[in-house]
Design a protein around this motif. Structure first.
Motif, short mmCIF file in Angstrom:
data_model
loop_
_atom_site.label_atom_id
_atom_site.label_comp_id
_atom_site.label_asym_id
_atom_site.label_seq_id
_atom_site.Cartn_x
_atom_site.Cartn_y
_atom_site.Cartn_z
N LEU A 5 0.83 -1.21 0.00
CA LEU A 5 0.00 0.00 0.00
C LEU A 5 0.86 1.26 0.00
O LEU A 5 0.55 2.23 -0.69
N TYR A 6 1.91 1.25 0.79
CA TYR A 6 2.80 2.40 0.83
C TYR A 6 3.32 2.70 -0.57
O TYR A 6 3.32 3.86 -1.02
N LYS A 35 -8.95 9.59 0.68
CA LYS A 35 -9.92 8.58 1.12
C LYS A 35 -9.25 7.21 1.26
O LYS A 35 -9.51 6.49 2.22
N ASP A 36 -8.39 6.85 0.31
CA ASP A 36 -7.68 5.56 0.39
C ASP A 36 -6.82 5.49 1.65
O ASP A 36 -6.77 4.47 2.33
N ILE A 37 -6.14 6.57 1.95
CA ILE A 37 -5.27 6.60 3.14
C ILE A 37 -6.12 6.47 4.40
O ILE A 37 -5.77 5.72 5.31
N GLU A 38 -7.23 7.17 4.44
CA GLU A 38 -8.12 7.11 5.61
C GLU A 38 -8.65 5.69 5.82
O GLU A 38 -8.65 5.17 6.95
N ILE A 39 -9.06 5.03 4.76
CA ILE A 39 -9.56 3.65 4.85
C ILE A 39 -8.47 2.72 5.35
O ILE A 39 -8.70 1.86 6.20
N MET A 40 -7.25 2.88 4.84
CA MET A 40 -6.15 2.02 5.26
C MET A 40 -5.84 2.21 6.74
O MET A 40 -5.62 1.23 7.46
N LEU A 41 -5.86 3.43 7.22
CA LEU A 41 -5.59 3.67 8.63
C LEU A 41 -6.66 3.04 9.52
O LEU A 41 -6.35 2.47 10.58
N LYS A 42 -7.92 3.11 9.10
CA LYS A 42 -9.00 2.47 9.86
C LYS A 42 -8.83 0.95 9.88
O LYS A 42 -9.01 0.30 10.91
N LEU A 43 -8.49 0.38 8.73
CA LEU A 43 -8.30 -1.06 8.64
C LEU A 43 -7.12 -1.49 9.51
O LEU A 43 -7.20 -2.49 10.23
N GLN A 44 -6.06 -0.73 9.48
CA GLN A 44 -4.89 -1.03 10.30
C GLN A 44 -5.25 -1.03 11.78
O GLN A 44 -4.83 -1.91 12.53
N LYS A 45 -6.04 -0.06 12.20
CA LYS A 45 -6.45 0.01 13.60
C LYS A 45 -7.30 -1.21 13.97
O LYS A 45 -7.13 -1.80 15.04
N GLU A 46 -8.22 -1.59 13.10
CA GLU A 46 -9.08 -2.75 13.34
C GLU A 46 -8.27 -4.03 13.45
O GLU A 46 -8.49 -4.85 14.36
N LYS A 101 1.99 1.91 -3.44
CA LYS A 101 0.90 2.40 -4.29
C LYS A 101 0.53 3.84 -3.94
O LYS A 101 0.32 4.67 -4.82
N VAL A 102 0.44 4.12 -2.63
CA VAL A 102 0.10 5.48 -2.20
C VAL A 102 1.21 6.45 -2.63
O VAL A 102 0.93 7.56 -3.10
N LYS A 103 2.43 6.03 -2.48
CA LYS A 103 3.56 6.86 -2.88
C LYS A 103 3.49 7.18 -4.38
O LYS A 103 3.67 8.32 -4.79
N GLU A 104 3.18 6.15 -5.15
CA GLU A 104 3.06 6.34 -6.61
C GLU A 104 1.93 7.31 -6.93
O GLU A 104 2.07 8.20 -7.76
N ARG A 105 0.78 7.12 -6.25
CA ARG A 105 -0.35 8.02 -6.49
C ARG A 105 -0.07 9.43 -6.01
O ARG A 105 -0.53 10.40 -6.60
N ALA A 106 0.68 9.54 -4.92
CA ALA A 106 1.01 10.87 -4.39
C ALA A 106 1.82 11.67 -5.40
O ALA A 106 1.72 12.90 -5.44
N LEU A 107 2.57 10.98 -6.19
CA LEU A 107 3.34 11.67 -7.23
C LEU A 107 2.43 12.12 -8.38
O LEU A 107 2.73 13.11 -9.04
N ASN A 108 1.33 11.41 -8.59
CA ASN A 108 0.44 11.72 -9.70
C ASN A 108 -0.82 12.45 -9.24
O ASN A 108 -1.01 13.61 -9.55
N GLU A 109 -1.68 11.75 -8.52
CA GLU A 109 -2.90 12.36 -7.99
C GLU A 109 -3.29 11.70 -6.67
O GLU A 109 -3.88 10.63 -6.64
N PRO A 110 -2.94 12.31 -5.56
CA PRO A 110 -3.20 11.72 -4.23
C PRO A 110 -4.69 11.55 -3.94
O PRO A 110 -5.51 12.32 -4.41
N ASN A 111 -5.01 10.52 -3.14
CA ASN A 111 -6.39 10.22 -2.77
C ASN A 111 -6.45 10.03 -1.25
O ASN A 111 -6.09 8.99 -0.73
#
Length: 123
Positions: free
Chosen positions: A81-82, A96-107, A84-94
């Protein structure tokens, strides 16, 4: 107290349950002989069906085993995920994806804590 890993728990299971868990979660090591399919697993376990093991999946013990497997996979997943997020951050950050991942990680972390307590006999 040390954290209990999925490998610690596997050592404590019967050989049939250990084989079932390894098959169910694809936890094979390089030296393991992997069953080609469900029928070969049944033959190696010397059982008539997997029904008792599928029923075992509804127990607290198996739920906690699942939590340990998820926790052990989390590091690899986070790395993917890191990247993929890093790649997207270079192009078009999202965000919502980061927020979902943080929630899943906590769960996953909460389930992991429950599994640790269960296998340490604190539950």
């Amino acid at each position: 107290m040390d954290n209990i890993t999925i490998w610690d728990v596997l050592r404590s299971l019967t050989s049939r349950r250990k084989l079932y868990v390894k098959w169910r979660f694809d936890l094979w090591r390089a030296k393991d002989e992997v069953p080609a399919d469900e029928q070969e697993l049944i033959e190696r376990m010397h059982v008539k069906s997997l029904l008792p093991y599928q029923e075992w999946e509804r127990t607290d013990e198996f739920r906690h085993i699942s939590s340990l497997v998820l926790q052990s996979n989390q590091g690899r997943d986070l790395e993917e995920l890191y990247n993929k997020v890093k790649e997207r951050a270079l192009n078009e950050p999202n965000a919502k994806d980061i927020e979902i991942m943080l929630k899943l990680q906590k769960e996953i972390g909460e389930h992991y804590k429950d599994a640790q307590r269960y296998f340490k006999g604190e539950e």
